[in-house]
Design a protein around this motif. Structure first.
Motif, PDB file in Angstrom:
ATOM      1  N   ASP A 187       0.649  -1.314  -0.342  1.00 14.72           N
ATOM      2  CA  ASP A 187       0.103   0.044  -0.024  1.00 14.72           C
ATOM      3  C   ASP A 187       0.904   1.490  -0.046  1.00 14.72           C
ATOM      4  O   ASP A 187       0.009   2.506  -0.509  1.00 14.72           O
ATOM      5  N   ASP A 188       1.805   0.751   0.904  1.00 12.65           N
ATOM      6  CA  ASP A 188       2.953   2.524   0.793  1.00 12.65           C
ATOM      7  C   ASP A 188       3.476   2.906  -0.594  1.00 12.65           C
ATOM      8  O   ASP A 188       3.809   3.298  -0.831  1.00 12.65           O
ATOM      9  N   GLN A 189       3.853   1.484  -1.648  1.00 10.23           N
ATOM     10  CA  GLN A 189       4.338   1.859  -2.418  1.00 10.23           C
ATOM     11  C   GLN A 189       3.507   2.399  -3.212  1.00 10.23           C
ATOM     12  O   GLN A 189       3.812   3.105  -4.082  1.00 10.23           O
ATOM     13  N   LEU A 190       2.791   1.775  -3.472  1.00  9.31           N
ATOM     14  CA  LEU A 190       0.902   2.068  -3.944  1.00  9.31           C
ATOM     15  C   LEU A 190       1.420   3.452  -4.187  1.00  9.31           C
ATOM     16  O   LEU A 190       1.104   4.981  -5.018  1.00  9.31           O
ATOM     17  N   PHE A 191       1.008   4.532  -3.160  1.00 10.27           N
ATOM     18  CA  PHE A 191       0.565   5.310  -2.981  1.00 10.27           C
ATOM     19  C   PHE A 191       1.515   6.510  -3.171  1.00 10.27           C
ATOM     20  O   PHE A 191       1.573   8.522  -3.168  1.00 10.27           O
ATOM     21  N   TYR A 192       3.128   5.989  -2.807  1.00  6.15           N
ATOM     22  CA  TYR A 192       4.151   7.058  -3.312  1.00  6.15           C
ATOM     23  C   TYR A 192       4.024   6.989  -4.762  1.00  6.15           C
ATOM     24  O   TYR A 192       4.564   8.330  -4.898  1.00  6.15           O
ATOM     25  N   LEU A 193       3.269   5.919  -5.763  1.00  6.26           N
ATOM     26  CA  LEU A 193       3.360   5.498  -6.721  1.00  6.26           C
ATOM     27  C   LEU A 193       2.251   6.514  -7.417  1.00  6.26           C
ATOM     28  O   LEU A 193       2.915   7.830  -8.448  1.00  6.26           O
ATOM     29  N   VAL A 194       1.609   7.132  -6.643  1.00  4.51           N
ATOM     30  CA  VAL A 194       0.786   7.708  -7.328  1.00  4.51           C
ATOM     31  C   VAL A 194       0.018   9.202  -6.594  1.00  4.51           C
ATOM     32  O   VAL A 194       0.165  10.502  -7.147  1.00  4.51           O
ATOM     33  N   ALA A 195       1.040   9.489  -5.366  1.00  9.12           N
ATOM     34  CA  ALA A 195       1.091  10.907  -4.303  1.00  9.12           C
ATOM     35  C   ALA A 195       2.596  11.207  -4.610  1.00  9.12           C
ATOM     36  O   ALA A 195       2.467  12.644  -4.253  1.00  9.12           O
TER      37      ALA A 195
END
Length: 751
Positions: A187-195
């Motif tokens: 989840d952290d990696q996905l959030f980093y990719l998006v935001a």
């Protein structure tokens, strides 16, 4: 005529004593037999009645025993059927039991098994149905074996169940731990990719940074790791729910593939993430692949279940087979009862009929016995005896007096036969005296002839001994000449070395290497002395062998067979060369070094080898001469075959598990089949009269058999001859030496 009649009547009057001695007993007298012949039918009738009564009684008793015995047998058979059904039902009870009630189920099965064995033994002791009982015992043994196998597997099955529960809990814990780490990281990696933010309170990074290929690849590895962990958990769960052991191995292979992918993902995520994930990942791998893993425990448990299912199915079939055998046994018992009942009724009816028949036959038999006994046996025999007495009076002494029986008539016939034999003996005595004189004259002639033959045989054996010693002496002289030449050469060399040694010692001013030079000379002297001693011992052995051959006999001792064969082969060769300068053969050797020493009488066994090699050389040389062989001239096998012919002898030894095999083969003239059959007969030979007596092979055969072995020959006329000597490696009894004179004959050439 009157005097002659009186003389012939005298012996009967003087033979009253013989008649009194052979007086028949009371039961053999004619009067007694006549009374017995009359009384026999009466007693026969009474006996028949008694036998019939006893027979009827026994029939009734037999019928009673059959009826009383059939019921217990049927009861035992039904008991076997009932207890076998309980025993068959014990298998499913065992399989469905729990650890808590396992002991009680085993106790119940033991009771059913004991009851089954008791009923089966009771049925066996009844002594019926052995054909079915044998099959039933076999089925029972297999049934007990299957139940015992299930019973033995159940503790292990319970243990595997416990281990499976523990492993399931550990798998769930390891998967939860991995999900606890992977899901937040994903989840952290996905959030980093998006935001573009790692934390909410930090400013976002540029798009080129948080949407770079490296960050996307990192997200994919986290996602792949989560998927592989989930797949591994599903594979382990599938193993727990599998119904066949064959499905475990494909699941294991899929798990190993997932493990490899997880390893790749963990290695790609970086050292920090890998260190955090490593304990949980290793634990998951251990649960799936180490000894005692989920797959191992589940596979073994499924194998036990499959084995139990097979055994339960076999138990069902065995139960059906047991019931079938019991039904066959019951049917057979019922048939036996019906047959026995019918036979009893028939025996009663038959006995009644026989009672009537025996009574009638008894009465008629009394009349027939009196008529046949008096008319046929007494009157006919008295008439025959009267006719024979008239024939004796007429001079017929050759025909014996024959009447038969042991009664008064037979007693008179015996007295008449004694008179006939006495008169005939007088005639024979005269003939015997004449023949005895002729036989005595013939015996004296045969004794003289036998003595002449013994003297001739002794002379032949003595001549053969002298001829053999003469032939061998030439070979011995050649064999001794070689070591003597060596002794002479080494002695001369030693003399020169001594002179050099004396000069070196006498030198007043020796050089620096004088000591080494003296040591070299003394070493050469010692070596020469050793060689002189060795060749002297060789010459001594040859002389001793010659002396022992001349004496014959000797004691058995361990002897190197290869050396003994080679020594006597060379002795034979040189003996032949001494007698014939044109003689020449090639000796090929193929000795097995493992033959070693054998317990033999060396003199006797040496004669065997000498005789075989001499015969082989003679045959090869004869073929060479028949082909036109001359010194310095090469011969061929035939006018149409240009293959060169070389007289050759092959010597070979071989050691087997129990025997030492010695073979002597030549490419000589061969032996015809009709001659091979007689080759070991004494005095049989195909050589000219002045070249052999036929004693060599006969004596060789005796020597080899005396050592517990055997000798055989194989030959093809015009091609080869091969003698094979087989000697036991360990002889069962001491070897007895052959007599000296005969043993020497073995050295002479023979066919």
């Amino acid at each position: 005529m009157t005097d002659t009649v009186a003389t012939e009547e005298t012996p009967p009057s003087g033979s009253n004593g013989a008649r009194e001695h052979r007086k028949p007993a009371i039961h053999q007298r004619i009067s007694t037999q006549m009374y017995a012949g009359i009384a026999a039918p009466l007693f026969l009738t009474l006996a028949a009645s008694l036998v019939a009564w006893i027979s009827f009684t026994r029939v009734g008793e037999a019928e009673k025993e059959v009826n009383e015995g059939a019921i217990p047998e049927l009861s035992a058979a039904f008991g076997v059927a009932e207890s076998s059904n309980r025993l068959v039902a014990g298998g499913p009870a065992l399989v469905s039991s729990t650890p808590d009630d396992f002991v009680s189920v085993v106790t119940g099965i033991a009771a059913a098994r004991s009851e089954f064995e008791t009923q089966l033994e009771l049925l066996w002791n009844r002594g019926t149905g052995s054909m079915w009982l044998g099959e039933m015992r076999g089925y029972a043994a297999q049934l007990n074996s299957n139940i015992s196998a299930i019973e033995a597997e159940m503790p292990e099955y319970f243990e595997f169940g416990t281990e499976a529960d523990e492993l399931r809990a550990e798998v769930d814990a390891a998967v939860r731990e991995l999900e606890r780490q992977i899901v937040p990281a994903l989840d952290d990696q996905l959030f980093y990719l998006v935001a573009g933010q790692r934390e909410l309170d930090t400013p976002p990074v540029p798009d080129a940074v948080h949407r770079s290929d490296e960050e996307v690849r990192l997200y994919r590895h986290w996602s792949a790791l989560g998927g592989d962990v989930a797949q591994s958990a599903e594979l382990l769960a599938s193993a727990f729910s599998a119904s066949q052991s064959a499905l475990i191995e494909p699941l294991r292979e899929s798990f190993e593939s997932a493990r490899d992918r997880i390893e790749i993902s963990v290695a790609t995520l970086g050292e920090a993430a890998g260190d955090d994930l490593r304990p949980a990942v290793d634990r998951l791998f251990a649960l799936g692949l180490d000894d005692g893993s989920v797959f191992d425990v589940t596979q073994r448990r499924l194998q036990i279940e499959e084995s139990q299912r097979r055994q339960l199915a076999e138990n069902q079939a065995l139960g059906v087979a047991l019931v079938g055998e019991i039904e066959s046994l019951v049917g057979a018992v019922e048939i036996d009862v019906d047959v026995a009942t019918e036979a009893s009724a028939q025996a009663v009816n038959t006995g009644r009929l026989l009672l009537i028949v025996i009574s009638v036959v008894g009465v008629l038999g009394a009349l027939l016995i009196n008529w046949l006994f008096v008319g046929k046996r007494i009157l006919r025999r008295v008439g025959q005896l009267s006719n024979r007495m008239r024939a004796l009076a007429g001079g017929d002494l050759e025909t014996p007096v024959e009447t038969g029986g042991r009664d008064e008539v037979a007693e008179m016939a015996d007295a008449l036969e004694q008179f006939r034999q006495a008169a005939l003996e007088v005639q024979r005595l005269n003939l015997v005296e004449e023949l005895a004189g002729q036989l005595s004259e013939r015996n004296e002639q045969l004794s003289q002839t036998l003595a002449d033959l013994d003297r001739a045989q002794d002379q032949i054996v003595a001549n053969e001994k002298l001829a053999a010693l003469g032939e061998v002496t030439a070979g011995v002289a050649h064999e001794i000449r070689n070591p003597l030449n060596f002794v002479k050469n080494f002695a001369e060399s030693s003399d020169e070395l001594l002179e050099e040694l004396l000069e070196a010692i006498a030198d007043p001013e020796p050089p620096d290497d004088q000591a080494d030079y003296i040591a070299e000379i003394t070493g050469d002297l010692k070596e020469n002395l050793t060689r002189i001693r060795g060749h002297g011992d060789r010459a001594n052995r040859i002389v001793e062998s010659m002396l022992m051959m001349g004496r014959g006999g000797g004691e058995s001792r361990p002897v190197e067979i290869n050396a003994l064969l080679d020594e006597h082969a060379m002795l034979s060769y040189h003996s032949a060369r001494a007698q014939d300068a044109d003689f020449n053969v090639t000796i090929e050797r193929d000795f097995d070094p493992d033959v070693g020493e054998l317990e033999v009488i060396p003199q006797d066994m040496g004669r065997v080898f000498l005789n075989l090699v001499t015969n082989a050389g003679y045959a090869a040389n004869e073929r060479w001469r028949d082909l036109g062989g001359e010194p310095g001239k090469m011969v061929t096998l035939s006018a149409s075959d240009d293959t060169p012919y070389f007289p050759t002898i092959w010597l070979s030894t071989q050691r087997t598990d129990e025997l030492a095999v010695i073979k002597v083969r030549d490419n000589g003239t061969g032996i015809p089949p009709d001659v091979v059959q007689r080759i070991f007969e004494p005095f049989f030979t195909t050589k000219p009269t002045n070249e052999g007596t036929g004693l060599g092979l006969a004596m060789s055969n005796d020597i080899v058999r005396g050592h517990g072995g055997q000798i055989s020959v194989e030959s093809e006329p015009g091609e080869y001859t091969e003698f094979t000597v087989e000697l036991p490696l360990e002889r069962a009894a001491p070897v007895e030496p052959i007599e000296p004179v005969q043993a020497d004959d073995a050295a002479a050439p023979a066919n």
